[in-house]
Scaffold this active site. Structure first.
Site, short mmCIF file in Angstrom:
data_model
loop_
_atom_site.label_atom_id
_atom_site.label_comp_id
_atom_site.label_asym_id
_atom_site.label_seq_id
_atom_site.Cartn_x
_atom_site.Cartn_y
_atom_site.Cartn_z
N ASP A 43 0.81 -1.21 0.00
CA ASP A 43 0.00 0.00 0.00
C ASP A 43 0.85 1.27 0.00
O ASP A 43 2.06 1.23 0.25
CB ASP A 43 -0.90 0.03 1.25
N LYS A 65 -3.24 3.94 -2.68
CA LYS A 65 -4.04 5.07 -3.11
C LYS A 65 -3.55 6.33 -2.40
O LYS A 65 -3.06 6.28 -1.28
CB LYS A 65 -5.53 4.85 -2.79
N MET A 179 -8.43 8.56 8.84
CA MET A 179 -8.83 8.94 7.48
C MET A 179 -9.92 10.00 7.51
O MET A 179 -10.85 9.99 6.70
CB MET A 179 -9.31 7.71 6.69
#
Length: 520
Positions: A43, A65, A179
């Protein structure tokens, strides 16, 4: 005739939590599994230092991402894991934080289970606890926060998550939103609307545990505006609760001399761990990219010549080593050639410095001579004086020099000048590495001028760095080259780098040099 049934060999998948960024927070089990991997699916939030530990030859697949932009969908990632394991490979799914804390690791585990692919979960240190701790915020504290709660800050489409804010306010304790930076304003407004005191301490914590760590300590009412003024960007987390007021008294990372510094270590792989550990202890984020590797001589004639010399090493009185790698490779050569250690009985040893002395000592042998200054010329001069003094007018003892092919002439010049009899043998070559994915990642970091320092322990590491990365003038201007000695400094300066030189040619001295420079 009975037909043989073809069995499809399946590999295994390890879902590994890489922690929040600091390479030191990867668990021992996580590193053990990573270093045995044949395929690594990783990741965006995996620390740069950890990616340098992916073994050479392992296939590497990036599925991260950034800013909501996905390189692969979750279904595509699931398919990759199944395909890689179906090749019979040891697959590591390397995920930031912990695989089961908003890491979608359970979804991947379900898919693997459906395909009857064996897997293991290696828990990681979650950013929900580690990032506040690195910013001086304990998620629990007696009398202030008896509990803490970890909450996702957004839904699948990136919008603020629908949550029972009133229940969170009633429950009390510390609230950690992962997040949630882009939803910070909404989160804070909803908490106040649900009854939370607007003056409740709150914090925005950006890139925690890395060199880019920043924090904004504020209140629920002011957090969004203060964070916006400070330019806080993802990845960051939100912490809400009275414990945020403890940030100053419980802070510790900011006190370290190399806090906020990102360092590239170019030392050979077999020697890099000591330097990297020393720098991490001083608070730096470390990325490793060996730019030169010592390798035992390979030419058959040279190997045979070296074998004959070592098998008759009793005709020498001294063996001279000029690097820790030289010591390690010498004993590796003896093992490779099945030469008995008893051949070394009666032999005395001269070493160039403390690191070489320690390397020799690890084999149960102790240095008989080491110069006060760890340079080749000082070693040659000091050893010559020692041999002449011990000879007392008779013929001095003879020495065998075991070192790299392109070694400094300063050592042999001093021995020749003093009339010392010696024989020099090439023990190893310094090999420049091939292109790699780690080199590509480091190249990108250079472009962004992410590094404060790049360390060089020889002119060959400078040469390897330049050949491997081909940096332009702008990339070279983004860091300070920390050089182990004048010869190394000259090579770095000639390439256009800003340089500083350690007082002594040692790892500790190089670290101290960086600490002084950073303090300025």
């Amino acid at each position: 005739m009975r037909r043989m049934k073809t069995e499809i060999k399946k590999g295994k998948v390890w879902l590994v939590g890489a922690g929040p960024g600091d390479a030191g927070l990867l668990t021992l089990r996580g590193r053990e599994v990573l270093e045995a991997a044949q395929s690594v699916v990783y990741d965006a939030l995996v620390g740069d230092g950890i990616l340098g530990w992916i073994p050479e030859g392992a296939s590497q697949i990036y599925v991260g991402k950034r800013g909501g932009s996905h390189t692969k969908s979750q279904s595509e990632i699931n398919q990759i894991l199944v395909e890689e394991a179906s090749k019979g490979r040891r697959v590591v799914r390397l995920k930031g934080g912990d695989p089961f804390v908003f890491g979608r690791g359970s979804e991947e585990a379900q898919v693997l289970s459906e395909h009857k692919i064996p897997f293991e979960v290696v828990p990681g240190v979650t950013s929900a606890v580690a990032v506040p701790a690195y910013c001086g915020i304990p998620v629990t504290h007696r009398g202030i926060a008896p509990s803490f709660h970890v909450i996702t800050g957004h839904r699948k489409n990136g919008e603020p998550a629908e949550m029972d804010y009133a229940a969170m306010v009633r429950e009390g304790g510390t609230l950690i939103f992962l997040m949630g930076v882009t939803s910070a304003e909404h989160i804070c407004q909803e908490l106040i609307r649900s009854g939370m005191d607007k003056d409740t301490p709150a914090a925005l914590l950006e890139r925690g545990t890395t060199a880019g760590q920043r924090k904004v300590i504020s209140t629920v009412e002011r957090l969004w505006e203060d964070g916006k003024k400070a330019g806080i960007k993802p990845p960051a987390i939100i912490a809400v609760g009275e414990v945020c007021s403890l940030s100053d008294t419980c802070g510790w990372l900011e006190e370290k001399p190399l806090f906020g510094q990102k360092v590239l270590v170019t030392r050979p792989r077999r020697r890099s761990s000591g330097m990297a550990g020393r720098l991490r202890e001083a608070g730096a984020e470390v990325v490793e990219l060996p730019s030169a590797e010592p390798k035992l001589v390979q030419d058959k004639e040279e190997v045979q010549d070296l074998r004959e010399t070592v098998s008759q090493i009793g005709r020498f009185q001294w063996a001279v080593f000029t690097s820790p790698s030289g010591v390690e490779l010498f004993f590796e050569f003896m093992k490779q050639e099945k030469l008995d250690l008893r051949l070394l009985m009666g032999l005395r040893f001269a070493v160039i410095g403390e690191g070489t002395r320690r390397a020799l000592q690890s084999y149960g042998l102790f240095a008989d001579y080491m110069p006060e200054r760890y340079y080749a010329r000082d070693l040659g001069k000091g050893l010559a004086e020692t041999l002449l003094e011990e000879a007392q007018g008779k013929r001095p003892e003879t020495a065998l020099l075991l070192r790299a092919r392109k070694a400094s002439d300063a050592l042999t010049e001093e021995l020749l000048k003093a009339g010392i009899s010696f024989e020099e043998k090439t023990l190893y070559d310094t090999v420049l590495p091939d292109a790699s994915l780690q080199a590509e990642r480091v190249k990108e970091l250079l472009k962004k001028q992410d590094f404060s320092f790049v360390t060089f322990t020889s002119a060959s590491t400078v040469e390897g760095f330049l050949n491997l990365l081909n940096p332009d003038a702008e990339e070279l201007s983004g860091f300070t080259a920390v050089c182990i000695g004048e010869e190394t400094r000259r090579a770095a300066s000639a390439a256009g780098m800003k340089t500083i030189v350690s007082d002594k040619p040692s790892m500790d001295s190089m670290a101290e040099c960086m600490e002084r420079f950073a303090a300025r």
